[in-house]
Structures are given as C-alpha cells and as structure tokens.
Scaffold this motif. Structure first.
Motif, short mmCIF file in Angstrom:
data_model
loop_
_atom_site.label_atom_id
_atom_site.label_comp_id
_atom_site.label_asym_id
_atom_site.label_seq_id
_atom_site.Cartn_x
_atom_site.Cartn_y
_atom_site.Cartn_z
N MET A 225 10.30 -42.87 33.56
CA MET A 225 10.40 -43.01 32.12
C MET A 225 9.58 -44.21 31.66
O MET A 225 9.41 -45.17 32.40
CB MET A 225 11.85 -43.21 31.69
CG MET A 225 12.76 -42.03 31.99
SD MET A 225 12.27 -40.62 30.98
CE MET A 225 13.62 -39.50 31.31
N THR A 226 9.09 -44.14 30.43
CA THR A 226 8.35 -45.25 29.83
C THR A 226 9.08 -45.71 28.57
O THR A 226 9.35 -44.90 27.68
CB THR A 226 6.91 -44.81 29.47
OG1 THR A 226 6.25 -44.34 30.65
CG2 THR A 226 6.13 -45.99 28.90
N LEU A 227 9.40 -46.98 28.51
CA LEU A 227 10.10 -47.53 27.36
C LEU A 227 9.15 -47.53 26.16
O LEU A 227 8.04 -48.04 26.24
CB LEU A 227 10.56 -48.96 27.66
CG LEU A 227 11.55 -49.60 26.71
CD1 LEU A 227 12.89 -48.89 26.76
CD2 LEU A 227 11.72 -51.07 27.05
N SER A 228 9.60 -46.94 25.04
CA SER A 228 8.75 -46.83 23.87
C SER A 228 8.48 -48.20 23.25
O SER A 228 9.22 -49.17 23.48
CB SER A 228 9.42 -45.92 22.82
OG SER A 228 10.56 -46.56 22.28
N LEU A 229 7.42 -48.28 22.46
CA LEU A 229 7.06 -49.55 21.82
C LEU A 229 8.16 -50.01 20.88
O LEU A 229 8.48 -51.21 20.82
CB LEU A 229 5.74 -49.38 21.05
CG LEU A 229 5.22 -50.62 20.33
CD1 LEU A 229 4.95 -51.74 21.32
CD2 LEU A 229 3.95 -50.28 19.54
N SER B 55 15.50 -29.47 36.17
CA SER B 55 14.55 -30.03 35.20
C SER B 55 14.01 -31.32 35.77
O SER B 55 14.62 -31.93 36.66
CB SER B 55 15.23 -30.27 33.84
OG SER B 55 16.29 -31.20 33.97
N TRP B 56 12.86 -31.77 35.26
CA TRP B 56 12.27 -32.99 35.80
C TRP B 56 11.38 -33.65 34.75
O TRP B 56 10.98 -33.04 33.75
CB TRP B 56 11.46 -32.69 37.06
CG TRP B 56 10.49 -31.55 36.92
CD1 TRP B 56 9.21 -31.58 36.44
CD2 TRP B 56 10.75 -30.18 37.24
NE1 TRP B 56 8.65 -30.33 36.46
CE2 TRP B 56 9.56 -29.45 36.95
CE3 TRP B 56 11.85 -29.50 37.76
CZ2 TRP B 56 9.46 -28.08 37.16
CZ3 TRP B 56 11.75 -28.13 37.96
CH2 TRP B 56 10.58 -27.44 37.66
N THR B 57 11.09 -34.93 34.99
CA THR B 57 10.26 -35.69 34.07
C THR B 57 8.78 -35.40 34.32
O THR B 57 8.40 -34.89 35.38
CB THR B 57 10.49 -37.20 34.26
OG1 THR B 57 10.17 -37.55 35.62
CG2 THR B 57 11.94 -37.57 33.98
N LEU C 145 5.08 -43.93 40.40
CA LEU C 145 4.95 -43.21 41.66
C LEU C 145 6.05 -42.18 41.88
O LEU C 145 6.16 -41.63 42.98
CB LEU C 145 4.95 -44.20 42.84
CG LEU C 145 3.90 -45.32 42.79
CD1 LEU C 145 4.07 -46.24 43.99
CD2 LEU C 145 2.50 -44.75 42.74
N PHE C 146 6.86 -41.89 40.87
CA PHE C 146 8.05 -41.07 41.08
C PHE C 146 8.23 -40.02 39.99
O PHE C 146 7.80 -40.20 38.86
CB PHE C 146 9.31 -41.94 41.13
CG PHE C 146 9.21 -43.10 42.06
CD1 PHE C 146 9.35 -42.93 43.42
CD2 PHE C 146 8.96 -44.38 41.57
CE1 PHE C 146 9.24 -44.02 44.28
CE2 PHE C 146 8.87 -45.47 42.42
CZ PHE C 146 9.00 -45.29 43.79
N ILE C 147 8.91 -38.93 40.38
CA ILE C 147 9.37 -37.91 39.43
C ILE C 147 10.89 -37.83 39.57
O ILE C 147 11.42 -37.80 40.68
CB ILE C 147 8.73 -36.55 39.72
CG1 ILE C 147 7.22 -36.62 39.43
CG2 ILE C 147 9.38 -35.45 38.89
CD1 ILE C 147 6.47 -35.35 39.78
#
Length: 264
Positions: free
Chosen positions: A1-5, A137-139, A145-147
C-alpha cells in the motif's frame, strides 16, 4: 500500500499538534514502478518525524546497513540504544557503502533494479490471476517488493503455510503484520528474490493449495462458490453394483482439511 498525500499531511499535522514522534521506516520508497513519487513524511515535518531506511534494498541485501535522520536529542538516544545492542555496524560495510556512493551515479543502478522488480511484479500479478480462485483478492502495488493477498475468512494462512511448505513454497502469513490478531486470512508474497519462472511456479503451487481449501469448504457446506461453476459440478453417478467398490470423486484424495485457529 502507498500512503496518499492527503493522509501524509494529516498524519504530520496530528503529530505536531499532539507532540508525537513518527518513525518513518521507508526501505522501499525508491523502488517505485508507476505513479508519481510522493514526499516523505520527514520532508513534510523534520521536527517530529524520524526517518529510517536501508541499503539492503537498493544496493545489496547482504550489506545489512541502514541510515536514519532524526532530531538531535532523539538521535543521541538512538545512538546509545544501538551501542548497547551491537556496539557499532561493521566498519568494512560502512567503508564499502561510502566508496560505492563516491564512485558514480548510484541512481542508475536503482533504475536497473526498478526495471527488474517491475517485471517480476507483473509476472506475479499475471500468475495470481491465472492460478488463484475468484474468492481471492490482492493489491496492485506501485512499488516495493510485495503483494498482499486476501483469501476467504474460512482459510487461516498460518495453517495454510504448513501445507505450502510441503510443496516447497512459502509466504508470510498475514498475522505477522498486525499486533491484534488480524490478518488471519491474508498473506504477503515476495517477488524480488527469484526469477520469473520460479515466481510462476510458486504462485501455481500456492494457488492449487488455496483452491483445494475453497473446494473443500464448498463440499462441507454444500455451497456452490464462484470457483465451482455449475458446469463443473460432479456428475451424479449410479449406485455401484453388489460387490463393486464405491466410486471415489476425482481429486478428493488430495484435499487436506486444515484446522482453524481462533482469533486472538
């Protein structure tokens, strides 16, 4: 996951308002495969954010050397804690890393890593779509380096790992990412350490094990799941003749029921 701005700004605002320290552990931030780079929390607030990262993801895994940026009083305490733990990091490793960064544009090497890891990420995403049942389900990670894969809640990935190890494949169960018992039906898959063919084969093996459990659940509950379309339902067989052994449904012998652990 990427933390939004937006969440990054809100997080540093709350930390400053309540005088809380944030430890920004960011080993994967330079490994971005798509989307726009986002500012670090430390770049948004250097008073309450401790930034930490590592050379093991952008130079060599065996270096085991990292760095940190922190307010001076915090850094002094961190230094004391580290000395109590290991006295100091390897001098040879530190000299090696210093010489490497003095020798030329290190960004070129990171860009080559991004190309390799992007391909492996895409291979794993394609393999998941091919071999995992519809219940999973997956990201789609933009970097790192991960899913993260999420399975139906009746599958416990801690127990599933024991079954996977029998097939010479492994993953990190989801509970390892939490402190409150969550994540029991999730897993973390790594795509950085092996080549594309090994990724395909590893995902195939895990997908086969997951599909077994989904099919077993459908058999035990009598529920037809999306993984078991109507046209694939077992055909009704006539009763065996006297003295003839009963027919065995194909594939059932390979299904292993795994006990579930209670949450918490």
């Amino acid at each position: 996951m990427t933390l939004s701005l937006e969440r990054r700004h809100e997080l540093v605002r709350i930390a400053a308002e309540r005088e809380l320290l944030i430890l920004e552990d960011n080993p994967y931030g330079l490994l971005r495969y798509e989307g726009d780079p986002l500012p670090t929390l430390h770049s948004l607030d250097d008073e309450f954010v401790i930034y930490a990262s590592t050379f093991s993801k952008i130079l060599s895994p065996g270096v085991r050397l990292g760095w940190t940026v922190a307010p001076a009083p915090v850094l002094a305490k961190m230094n004391i804690g580290k000395q109590a733990s290991d006295l100091c990091s390897s001098s040879i490793s530190q000299y090696f890393v210093g010489a490497y960064f003095d020798s030329g544009p290190w960004e070129d090497y990171v860009r080559s890593l991004i190309g390799i890891y992007r391909l492996r990420r895409d291979v794993m995403l394609d393999a998941l779509a091919e071999h995992f049942p519809r219940e999973a389900s997956w990201t789609h990670p933009q970097g790192g380096l991960f899913i993260w894969v999420t399975l139906p809640d009746y599958i416990d990935t801690t127990d599933l790992l024991a079954r996977a190890l029998q097939e010479q494949v492994a993953f990190v169960p989801g509970r390892a990412a939490y402190v409150d018992g969550r994540g029991g039906s999730s897993m973390r898959l790594n795509f950085s350490g092996v080549d594309e063919d090994s990724i395909r084969e590893g995902v195939r093996r895990i997908g086969e094990i997951v599909s077994e459990q989904v099919a077993l659940y459908g058999t035990l509950t009598g529920q037809l799941t999306p993984s078991q379309p109507a046209e694939r339902k077992p055909a009704v067989r006539p009763a065996p003749a006297p003295g003839e052994p009963p027919a065995t449904a194909p594939g059932l012998a390979s299904i292993v029921r795994l006990p579930r652990k209670r949450a918490g």
